[in-house]
Motif scaffolding. Structure first.
Motif, mmCIF file in Angstrom:
data_model
loop_
_atom_site.group_PDB
_atom_site.id
_atom_site.type_symbol
_atom_site.label_atom_id
_atom_site.label_comp_id
_atom_site.label_asym_id
_atom_site.label_seq_id
_atom_site.Cartn_x
_atom_site.Cartn_y
_atom_site.Cartn_z
ATOM 1 N N ALA A 78 48.149 39.880 48.005
ATOM 2 C CA ALA A 78 48.546 41.286 48.160
ATOM 3 C C ALA A 78 48.605 41.981 46.799
ATOM 4 C CB ALA A 78 49.891 41.385 48.874
ATOM 5 N N ALA A 79 49.205 41.320 45.817
ATOM 6 C CA ALA A 79 49.301 41.896 44.474
ATOM 7 C C ALA A 79 47.919 42.061 43.851
ATOM 8 C CB ALA A 79 50.192 41.027 43.587
ATOM 9 N N ASP A 80 47.067 41.071 44.045
ATOM 10 C CA ASP A 80 45.715 41.121 43.487
ATOM 11 C C ASP A 80 44.902 42.257 44.111
ATOM 12 O OD1 ASP A 80 43.561 40.114 41.878
ATOM 13 O OD2 ASP A 80 42.722 39.199 43.695
ATOM 14 N N ILE A 81 44.970 42.388 45.421
ATOM 15 C CA ILE A 81 44.213 43.434 46.107
ATOM 16 C C ILE A 81 44.775 44.810 45.757
ATOM 17 C CG2 ILE A 81 43.569 44.388 48.362
ATOM 18 C CD1 ILE A 81 42.018 41.837 47.587
ATOM 19 N N ALA A 82 46.085 44.911 45.637
ATOM 20 C CA ALA A 82 46.686 46.196 45.248
ATOM 21 C C ALA A 82 46.166 46.620 43.871
ATOM 22 C CB ALA A 82 48.210 46.094 45.239
ATOM 23 N N GLN A 83 46.145 45.678 42.938
ATOM 24 C CA GLN A 83 45.646 45.989 41.596
ATOM 25 C C GLN A 83 44.169 46.391 41.637
ATOM 26 O OE1 GLN A 83 45.825 42.725 38.822
ATOM 27 N NE2 GLN A 83 45.560 44.066 37.062
ATOM 28 N N LYS A 84 43.379 45.648 42.391
ATOM 29 C CA LYS A 84 41.951 45.987 42.520
ATOM 30 C C LYS A 84 41.765 47.363 43.169
ATOM 31 C CE LYS A 84 40.160 41.290 42.686
ATOM 32 N NZ LYS A 84 39.493 40.259 43.510
ATOM 33 N N SER A 85 42.659 47.698 44.088
ATOM 34 C CA SER A 85 42.570 49.002 44.747
ATOM 35 C C SER A 85 42.765 50.133 43.755
ATOM 36 C CB SER A 85 43.617 49.110 45.856
ATOM 37 O OG SER A 85 43.407 48.121 46.829
ATOM 38 N N LEU A 143 42.238 49.964 40.545
ATOM 39 C CA LEU A 143 41.052 49.986 39.684
ATOM 40 C C LEU A 143 39.907 50.719 40.381
ATOM 41 C CD1 LEU A 143 41.100 46.357 38.246
ATOM 42 C CD2 LEU A 143 41.536 48.483 37.005
ATOM 43 N N ARG A 144 39.787 50.493 41.681
ATOM 44 C CA ARG A 144 38.740 51.166 42.456
ATOM 45 C C ARG A 144 38.988 52.670 42.503
ATOM 46 N NH1 ARG A 144 35.280 48.529 46.163
ATOM 47 N NH2 ARG A 144 35.509 46.937 44.583
ATOM 48 N N VAL A 145 40.251 53.080 42.581
ATOM 49 C CA VAL A 145 40.580 54.515 42.554
ATOM 50 C C VAL A 145 40.063 55.123 41.253
ATOM 51 C CG1 VAL A 145 42.478 56.190 42.343
ATOM 52 C CG2 VAL A 145 42.563 54.421 44.112
ATOM 53 N N MET A 146 40.278 54.412 40.150
ATOM 54 C CA MET A 146 39.821 54.927 38.853
ATOM 55 C C MET A 146 38.299 54.960 38.784
ATOM 56 S SD MET A 146 42.540 53.372 36.112
ATOM 57 C CE MET A 146 42.671 51.718 36.771
ATOM 58 N N GLU A 147 37.657 53.896 39.275
ATOM 59 C CA GLU A 147 36.196 53.820 39.213
ATOM 60 C C GLU A 147 35.509 54.813 40.147
ATOM 61 O OE1 GLU A 147 35.464 49.803 40.364
ATOM 62 O OE2 GLU A 147 36.148 48.969 38.463
#
Length: 166
Positions: free
Chosen positions: A37-44, A46-50
């Motif tokens: 959950a923490a990993d996917i939240a962080q990736k999410s 990052l995806r918002v920024m990208e």
């Protein structure tokens, strides 16, 4: 979010994060274990920024964010060939609550874990404040499917909680 799309200003992103990060993590936690959950939240985030240029202001930012997160989670499940329909999430009790509240929380958590993945997903999105139309957009399903998933989830929860709390 519309202002962040145009400017890329980190302070605007920080405000979005402050407003939505806990809800996003909680949603992901109901569908996976804490580390994932923490990993996917962080990736999410990052995806918002990208992908900020892909956001359209006609939608709700939180729905867009949850869509990104859900897609990342499903991609992870596909990549690792893990099937959450057969897995349960960890049950945690709040130590500061009294015994009755703790018992009810544990019963609810256990009942929630027994729901099939897609019913649990729809129910948790509903609990996060999304309507049927938003949940359909987030999950890529039609509204009637979401209505059915919610109905079955509520019915199963009522039945299980009624049995354990009578």
């Amino acid at each position: 979010m519309s202002r962040y799309v145009l400017s890329g200003d980190a302070s605007l992103l920080a405000k979005l994060y402050d407003n939505c990060a806990r809800d996003l993590y909680h949603f992901l936690l109901t569908l996976s274990e804490p580390e994932l959950a923490a990993d996917i939240a962080q990736k999410s985030w990052l995806r918002v920024m990208e992908k900020r240029h892909m956001y359209h202001s006609n939608g709700q930012f939180k729905a867009w964010l949850f869509t990104l997160a859900r897609n990342l989670l499903m991609d992870e499940y596909r990549r690792t060939k893990r099937y959450p329909l057969l897995e349960a999430c960890e049950v945690r009790d709040q130590g500061s609550q009294n015994k009755v509240d703790g018992t009810l929380l544990k019963a609810f958590s256990q009942a929630l874990e027994t729901l099939p993945f897609y019913q649990r997903e729809a129910f948790m999105l509903y609990q996060e404040g999304f309507g049927v139309q938003d949940i359909a957009l987030i999950t890529g399903e039609n509204q009637e499917t979401i209505k059915s998933r919610l109905r079955y989830a509520k019915q199963q929860l009522r039945q299980q909680l009624g049995e354990c709390c009578e």
